[in-house]
Design an enzyme around this catalytic site. Structure first.
Site, short mmCIF file in Angstrom:
data_model
loop_
_atom_site.label_atom_id
_atom_site.label_comp_id
_atom_site.label_asym_id
_atom_site.label_seq_id
_atom_site.Cartn_x
_atom_site.Cartn_y
_atom_site.Cartn_z
N HIS A 160 1.44 -1.16 0.22
CA HIS A 160 0.06 -0.13 0.14
C HIS A 160 0.64 1.14 -0.35
CE1 HIS A 160 -3.08 2.59 2.06
NE2 HIS A 160 -1.88 3.56 2.32
N GLU A 161 1.23 1.23 1.39
CA GLU A 161 3.13 1.99 0.58
C GLU A 161 3.84 2.55 -0.09
OE1 GLU A 161 2.92 5.14 3.37
OE2 GLU A 161 0.55 4.27 4.12
N HIS A 172 1.91 5.01 -2.63
CA HIS A 172 2.51 6.31 -2.99
C HIS A 172 3.16 6.62 -3.66
CE1 HIS A 172 -1.27 7.02 -0.05
NE2 HIS A 172 -0.39 6.22 0.72
#
Length: 453
Positions: free
Chosen positions: A297-298, A301
């Site tokens: 998920h990170e 970014h």
């Protein structure tokens, strides 16, 4: 990201003190923190289940005792967020009404004729006044975290962290305030644009050095490969598939359990300072596939350029704030400046009035800013599912289990107030995120992911 709106933190909070928000538990750390991704800071509760969730998850559910606590905490933090905003405005009004900024200005001007030296006197006095006046709300917020079993930090350690944060803010904001008034005195009509330009490289620089300079002041970091070699290997595989360059030497274990029961696994930094950080509490409550999804998920970014896009978005929003302040501050000072003994915009003592306007703008714009943040977080959730597909069996179920863990340990509200979500949630709600993880499956129809082909 590891903090609410890394772009917003880099811009708005770097240019103007975070004490304007009064309480630290604003969007992303109050009710919103309960909604954050596996890679975003979330909190644990000693009454919550400590074993990892490995059962099949079909929806976000909580047992009756945790359900009540989650609802209670959500309502309390929603009210506190609203009260904190109003209280912050009152603090600034008190400073203006009692003419504290005027007193600090007079002391600064009597100490030296050099503007930078005056800023060294005026800025710390004003910032510390705001900090001490808002300290009761900070303390109350910490008491709530302790009451709900989220913070385990001793008061001595908490106070020391508070002091360190104030020193960091003083160092940054003293320079920024000096630059602001230097620009105002140079151009009374274009200061809002020129100061905005000056603030941008400073914001990026703070983002770059924070993992090296700021983070170690508050937590202990060790190489992850020494603490958990299998997890390091799994993260390496995910990073390689994402096409990023974060070697094991830039993967770190963080000793969070000394201060919090929070779960976190995040990517931070820019360029050479980019790194993956995993809380020791996360390793204790999640299995390796769940942590890898959170890191994925990170990673989304970065891959989806959320940092760059976020910087641009919030930079433009900040430019709008400055322009609106320019348009209104003249009227404000004409109407009340004499009462406050403020000589004009180029007077140091006008800063509380400027900060008050910016606080109002920030609150009004918070629904837009948080909606944009929720959009990016949803995209990162999707990226995490796509980058772990094929690496992790039943990656959608694993992601749902990860969010279930976070909901249980962080007391995420199963039925959040829509007004609360609209105003303060910078992440989608945990129920919505679990539902998305369980239903997003383009591969079952012979398709492929949108971001990871």
């Amino acid at each position: 990201m590891s903090k609410f709106g890394i772009a917003l933190a880099a811009l708005a909070l770097t240019v103007f003190p975070s004490c304007l928000c009064v309480a630290d538990n604003q969007p992303g750390s109050a009710p919103s923190s309960a909604q954050q991704a596996p890679a975003a800071t979330t909190s644990a509760n000693p009454t919550a289940p400590t074993p990892m969730v490995t059962r099949k998850v079909t929806a976000y559910t909580l047992p009756p005792d945790l359900y009540k606590k989650a609802r209670d905490r959500s309502r309390i933090h929603f009210r506190l967020a609203l009260i904190s905003f109003v209280y912050g405005l009152i603090v600034l009004w008190v400073i203006l009404h009692w003419k504290l900024g005027v007193k600090y200005r007079d002391w600064a001007e009597s100490s030296s004729s050099k503007r930078f030296l005056q800023s060294l006197v005026f800025s710390p006095l004003l910032l510390l006044t705001i900090a001490f006046l808002t300290l009761p709300v900070d303390i109350y917020s910490e008491m709530l975290e302790k009451q709900f079993g989220i913070s385990v930090q001793g008061w001595g350690s908490w106070i020391w962290d508070w002091i360190k944060m104030q020193l960091i803010q003083l160092a940054i904001f003293t320079i920024l305030i000096w630059l602001l008034y230097a620009v105002i005195r140079r151009s009374s009509r274009r200061w809002w644009f020129y100061f905005w330009l000056v603030s941008l490289p400073i914001s990026v620089f703070v983002l770059f050095i924070a993992p090296w300079v700021v983070d170690p002041l508050f937590n202990k970091f060790e190489p992850l490969q020494l603490r958990d070699p299998p997890l390091t290997t799994a993260l390496e595989q995910m990073v390689l598939r994402a096409g990023e360059n974060i070697p094991p030497e830039r993967m770190f274990w963080m000793n969070a359990s000394e201060k919090t029961t929070a779960l976190d696994a995040y990517v931070t930094g820019l360029g050479a300072s980019k790194r993956i950080v995993v809380f020791d509490t996360t390793i204790g409550k999640m299995d390796t596939p769940q942590i890898v999804y959170g890191a994925g998920h990170e990673m989304g970014h970065y891959i989806l350029l959320h940092i760059v896009k976020g910087l641009v978005f919030f930079a433009l929003l900040l430019l709008l704030f400055f322009y609106m302040a320019y348009r209104l501050i003249g009227w404000v000072l004409t109407r009340w400046g004499a009462t406050w003994s403020v000589r004009g915009l180029d007077d140091w003592a006008s800063l509380p009035a400027l900060m008050l306007l910016l606080s109002l703008f920030s609150f009004v714009a918070s629904p837009l800013a948080n909606a944009y943040s929720r959009h990016q977080e949803h995209q990162a959730d999707q990226y995490g599912l796509e980058v772990t597909h094929g690496l992790t069996p039943e990656s959608g179920q694993v992601a749902a289990q990860a969010f279930q863990v976070l909901g249980e340990v962080d007391l995420a509200d199963p039925d959040p107030n829509p007004v609360d979500v609209f105003l303060f949630y910078d992440h989608p709600s945990i129920p919505d995120r679990i539902q998305f993880c369980l239903t997003y499956d383009p591969w079952s129809k012979g398709g492929h992911g949108e971001f990871v082909k």
